[in-house]
Design a protein around this motif. Structure first.
Motif, mmCIF file in Angstrom:
data_model
loop_
_atom_site.group_PDB
_atom_site.id
_atom_site.type_symbol
_atom_site.label_atom_id
_atom_site.label_comp_id
_atom_site.label_asym_id
_atom_site.label_seq_id
_atom_site.Cartn_x
_atom_site.Cartn_y
_atom_site.Cartn_z
ATOM 1 N N UNK A 29 0.877 -1.072 -0.080
ATOM 2 C CA UNK A 29 -0.006 -0.012 -0.157
ATOM 3 C C UNK A 29 0.859 1.355 0.160
ATOM 4 N N UNK A 30 1.928 1.217 0.714
ATOM 5 C CA UNK A 30 2.912 2.229 0.650
ATOM 6 C C UNK A 30 3.632 2.460 -0.748
ATOM 7 N N UNK A 31 3.702 1.517 -1.585
ATOM 8 C CA UNK A 31 4.395 1.559 -2.816
ATOM 9 C C UNK A 31 3.550 2.264 -3.675
ATOM 10 N N UNK A 32 2.057 1.939 -3.432
ATOM 11 C CA UNK A 32 1.089 2.558 -4.471
ATOM 12 C C UNK A 32 1.103 3.988 -4.390
ATOM 13 N N UNK A 33 1.662 4.723 -3.121
ATOM 14 C CA UNK A 33 1.507 5.812 -2.754
ATOM 15 C C UNK A 33 2.863 6.818 -3.428
ATOM 16 N N UNK A 34 3.717 6.016 -3.701
ATOM 17 C CA UNK A 34 5.190 6.503 -4.036
ATOM 18 C C UNK A 34 5.210 6.799 -5.514
ATOM 19 N N UNK A 35 5.288 7.876 -5.690
ATOM 20 C CA UNK A 35 5.164 8.588 -7.106
ATOM 21 C C UNK A 35 6.483 7.969 -8.109
ATOM 22 N N UNK A 36 7.329 7.774 -7.177
ATOM 23 C CA UNK A 36 8.793 7.315 -8.065
ATOM 24 C C UNK A 36 8.898 5.697 -8.324
ATOM 25 N N UNK A 37 7.879 4.908 -8.177
ATOM 26 C CA UNK A 37 7.915 3.542 -8.592
ATOM 27 C C UNK A 37 7.741 3.614 -10.279
ATOM 28 N N UNK A 38 8.747 2.873 -11.169
ATOM 29 C CA UNK A 38 8.823 2.894 -12.470
ATOM 30 C C UNK A 38 8.585 1.410 -12.849
#
Length: 368
Positions: free
Chosen positions: A212-221
């Motif tokens: 869930x935290x990853x989904x909020x990270x705009x820098x996941x490519x």
């Protein structure tokens, strides 16, 4: 007048010399032409028949190494095509003619089964690997690196949950991450499974906590395969990606080693633990639930592929050069294991490898 009607002694000598030279050259030509077929007859496959290898993208360096040696030894050209294992399987299943002679996917037997009607019904497991978190020297200069690395070293040293929690929290929220599309590349799938396990272990049994935290990270490519992240990592434009240890070694990148219960390495005591976690992927319109499993590199020949004799010869060559691959920090499996549901599906040259002890039958696909 005598000179105009007959040959002089000098002229006769010259003619004799010419005849002798011509005879010698003719003999050499005959010997050369006659000898040529005996050389080519020792090659089992004509040199103009190539082998096309579809391989999991992280292993392109390893396969290029083997392909070059095979070409030098046999004269048979090898073309290595990297990509995500699930994506390559989908191509094999749908493209006509069959685009690959040899298929080397990673991790999941589903990659072999996704070949659909081109699934040959057998697969060889010959290497094991493990997951890691890959980065470059540029990453050590970004904000939060020192905090992240300090928690990582303490977690490895003490195995206290608070350090692991801090590590995964910082990783998921403070850095740019390359996570391959899990629908096409198992490395992306493994990345999400690692975060699931970390959430269960270090965030109150909440397996979705870090995801869930990853989904909020705009820098996941997201890219089709982890190989796409190499330029960005080496340019300092991306902080981390999730891939195999061999990938980091072959690309001369740094990596954080994960403990056995998070690495999906070849640890028999961890197999049941890995399988408790699962992630859904979609390939060719089908949704599959994939359970965790150790990282294995498979090898097979798709059904109806062309140049199968060259493909079998390449497989024999790879199995005889496994020990050389330890330079990439992979673990060769001796003897390599073959899985099949029906022995009638196994080609004669592959069955011969079983008789020679190069391969060992390990059960049907449900045993993986």
């Amino acid at each position: 007048m005598r000179h105009s009607r007959g040959l002089s002694r000098i002229q006769a000598v010259i003619i004799v010399v010419i005849i002798i030279v011509a005879a010698v050259l003719s003999g050499m030509y005959f010997i050369t032409v006659h000898h040529t077929p005996s050389v080519t007859s020792t090659t089992t496959v004509p040199s103009n028949e190539s082998v096309i290898v579809y391989v999991a993208g992280a292993y392109v360096a390893i396969l290029n190494n083997l392909a070059k040696q095979f070409e030098n030894a046999t004269g048979i050209p090898v073309h290595v095509v990297p990509g995500g294992s699930f994506g390559l399987a989908a191509q094999i299943a749908t493209e006509t003619p069959v685009p690959a002679n040899v298929f080397i996917p990673v991790a999941y037997i589903q990659a072999v089964e996704l070949e659909g009607s081109r699934n040959p019904g057998w697969a060889i497991v010959f290497l094991s690997d493990q997951m890691s978190i890959v980065y470059s020297n540029y990453t050590t200069k970004v904000p939060y690196w020192n905090q992240l690395y300090s928690n990582y070293t303490m977690a490895i040293k003490t195995n206290e949950s608070k350090y692991w929690y801090n590590f995964f929290y910082l990783l998921a929220t403070k850095f740019s991450l390359g996570i391959a599309n899990p629908n096409t590349d198992p490395e992306g799938l493994y990345a999400y499974l690692i975060f699931e396990m970390a959430g269960y272990l270090y965030a109150n049994h909440n397996a979705s906590y870090f995801i869930d935290l990853l989904k909020e990270n705009p820098h996941v490519e997201v890219e089709p395969t982890t190989a796409d992240y190499v330029p960005s990592l080496k340019a300092g434009e991306l902080d981390f990606t999730f891939s195999y240890v061999s990938y980091a070694v072959s690309q001369r990148l740094e990596y954080l080693q994960l403990p056995p219960w998070l690495s999906f390495g070849y640890y028999p005591n961890e197999t049941n633990w890995y399988s408790q976690f699962a992630y859904n992927i979609t390939v060719n319109g089908k949704t599959l639930t994939i359970h965790g499993n150790s990282v294995y590199l498979f090898m097979t020949v798709p059904l109806n592929a062309s140049n199968t004799q060259a493909a079998y010869e390449f497989i024999r060559f790879v199995l005889s050069h496994e020990s050389e691959l330890t330079i990439y920090h992979v673990t060769p499996i001796y003897p390599a294991l073959i899985f099949y549901n029906n022995p009638s599906n196994v080609p004669v040259p592959i069955m011969q490898l079983i008789k020679e002890g190069v391969l060992k039958y390990a059960g049907n696909f449900s045993e993986i």
